[in-house]
Design a protein around this motif. Structure first.
Motif, PDB file in Angstrom:
ATOM      1  N   ALA A  63      25.235  -4.479  47.015  1.00 22.98           N
ATOM      2  CA  ALA A  63      25.423  -5.887  47.384  1.00 22.98           C
ATOM      3  C   ALA A  63      24.786  -6.849  46.390  1.00 22.98           C
ATOM      4  N   GLY A  64      25.475  -7.970  46.221  1.00 22.55           N
ATOM      5  CA  GLY A  64      24.952  -9.051  45.403  1.00 22.55           C
ATOM      6  C   GLY A  64      24.870  -8.661  43.942  1.00 22.55           C
ATOM      7  N   GLY A  65      23.953  -9.283  43.236  1.00 23.96           N
ATOM      8  CA  GLY A  65      23.750  -8.982  41.832  1.00 23.96           C
ATOM      9  C   GLY A  65      24.362 -10.019  40.916  1.00 23.96           C
ATOM     10  N   TYR A  66      24.462  -9.632  39.677  1.00 25.80           N
ATOM     11  CA  TYR A  66      24.937 -10.520  38.624  1.00 25.80           C
ATOM     12  C   TYR A  66      26.074  -9.823  37.894  1.00 25.80           C
ATOM     13  N   ASP A  67      27.239 -10.469  37.811  1.00 21.11           N
ATOM     14  CA  ASP A  67      28.374  -9.896  37.096  1.00 21.11           C
ATOM     15  C   ASP A  67      28.808 -10.838  35.975  1.00 21.11           C
ATOM     16  N   ASP A  68      29.945 -10.579  35.365  1.00 24.00           N
ATOM     17  CA  ASP A  68      30.432 -11.399  34.246  1.00 24.00           C
ATOM     18  C   ASP A  68      30.647 -12.864  34.623  1.00 24.00           C
ATOM     19  N   LEU A  69      30.851 -13.141  35.904  1.00 25.25           N
ATOM     20  CA  LEU A  69      31.113 -14.510  36.357  1.00 25.25           C
ATOM     21  C   LEU A  69      29.855 -15.221  36.861  1.00 25.25           C
ATOM     22  N   GLY A  70      28.720 -14.516  36.945  1.00 29.09           N
ATOM     23  CA  GLY A  70      27.480 -15.109  37.432  1.00 29.09           C
ATOM     24  C   GLY A  70      26.958 -14.369  38.647  1.00 29.09           C
ATOM     25  N   ILE A  71      26.232 -15.078  39.499  1.00 25.24           N
ATOM     26  CA  ILE A  71      25.658 -14.496  40.701  1.00 25.24           C
ATOM     27  C   ILE A  71      26.780 -14.122  41.663  1.00 25.24           C
ATOM     28  N   SER A  72      26.647 -12.946  42.282  1.00 26.85           N
ATOM     29  CA  SER A  72      27.723 -12.424  43.121  1.00 26.85           C
ATOM     30  C   SER A  72      27.314 -12.344  44.587  1.00 26.85           C
ATOM     31  N   LYS A  73      28.291 -12.555  45.463  1.00 25.28           N
ATOM     32  CA  LYS A  73      28.081 -12.308  46.889  1.00 25.28           C
ATOM     33  C   LYS A  73      28.848 -11.067  47.343  1.00 25.28           C
ATOM     34  N   ARG A  74      29.429 -10.368  46.391  1.00 26.83           N
ATOM     35  CA  ARG A  74      30.267  -9.196  46.675  1.00 26.83           C
ATOM     36  C   ARG A  74      29.428  -8.031  47.220  1.00 26.83           C
ATOM     37  N   VAL A  75      30.018  -7.310  48.168  1.00 23.97           N
ATOM     38  CA  VAL A  75      29.452  -6.071  48.691  1.00 23.97           C
ATOM     39  C   VAL A  75      30.518  -4.993  48.527  1.00 23.97           C
ATOM     40  N   ASP A  76      30.224  -3.980  47.723  1.00 22.54           N
ATOM     41  CA  ASP A  76      31.127  -2.842  47.555  1.00 22.54           C
ATOM     42  C   ASP A  76      30.607  -1.694  48.400  1.00 22.54           C
ATOM     43  N   ILE A  77      31.505  -1.073  49.152  1.00 20.68           N
ATOM     44  CA  ILE A  77      31.125   0.001  50.065  1.00 20.68           C
ATOM     45  C   ILE A  77      31.892   1.254  49.676  1.00 20.68           C
TER      46      ILE A  77
END
Length: 162
Positions: A63-77
Motif C-alpha cells: 500500500a501507498g508509496g512513491y511511484d513515477d507519478l508521485g505519492i500513491s494511494k494504490r493498494v495492490d493485493i
C-alpha cells in the motif's frame, strides 16, 4: 516455547543477543521455506510502501508509496492460490512510509507522509474482510510516518515514527 527463548535472550549480552536473534530469525525463515522461490512483479512499481500479509484468504498487501507519478494511494493485493493473481484498491489518502499489519480479518495501514505537502499523516485505513470487504478509517493520536506496529492480546499497537 518462544517466550522461553525470548526470556533467555533477554539475559544475554546485547551484542550476542543480536547475533542469536538473527540466527533464530534465519532458522525460522528456513524452517517455513518450501525450498523453492517464486516471483511476480507488482502491477505498478513503487518504493516507500507498506506491506502486510493476511493468512485469511492468503493475501499479500502492498500500500501507498512513491511511484513515477508521485505519492500513491494504490493498494495492490496478491492472492496466492494455484494461479496467483493481483487485484487493487485505494487508501483514503496518498502517502509514503505508512506501516501495514494484518490481524483477525483486518488489514490496517497507518500513518505515512505526503512528500508534496511535507505533512505526516494520522490516517488509519482499515480493510475488514469480516464485514463483506469494506474500508473504514480511524486516526492515530499523533501524525507519524516510519512507525512500527505489533499485534498483542487482540490489539494492534503503533509506536515510534517521526
Amino acid at each position: 516455547y518462544l517466550k522461553e527463548i525470548i526470556f533467555f535472550l533477554s539475559r544475554i549480552n546485547r551484542c550476542v543477543m543480536k547475533k542469536l536473534y538473527f540466527i533464530l530469525v534465519l532458522l525460522f525463515t528456513i524452517s517455513i521455506s518450501y525450498g523453492q522461490w517464486t516471483t511476480t512483479d507488482l502491477p505498478i512499481s513503487r518504493s516507500y510502501m507498506a506491506a502486510a500479509s493476511s493468512w485469511e484468504g492468503n493475501t499479500f498487501w502492498f500500500a501507498g508509496g512513491y511511484d513515477d507519478l508521485g505519492i500513491s494511494k494504490r493498494v495492490d493485493i496478491y492472492h496466492e492460490d494455484n494461479t496467483g493473481y493481483w487485484t487493487s484498491t485505494e487508501l483514503s489518502e496518498a502517502r509514503a512510509f505508512p506501516i501495514g499489519v494484518a490481524y483477525g480479518g483486518y488489514t490496517i495501514f497507518a500513518g505515512g507522509v505526503n512528500f508534496e505537502n511535507q505533512k505526516a499523516s494520522s490516517r488509519v485505513d482499515i480493510w475488514s474482510s469480516t464485514e463483506g470487504g469494506s474500508w473504514s478509517t480511524a486516526q492515530l493520536s499523533k501524525a507519524r510516518f516510519s512507525l512500527s506496529a505489533e499485534v498483542s492480546d487482540g490489539k494492534v499497537l503503533f509506536a515510534g515514527g517521526a
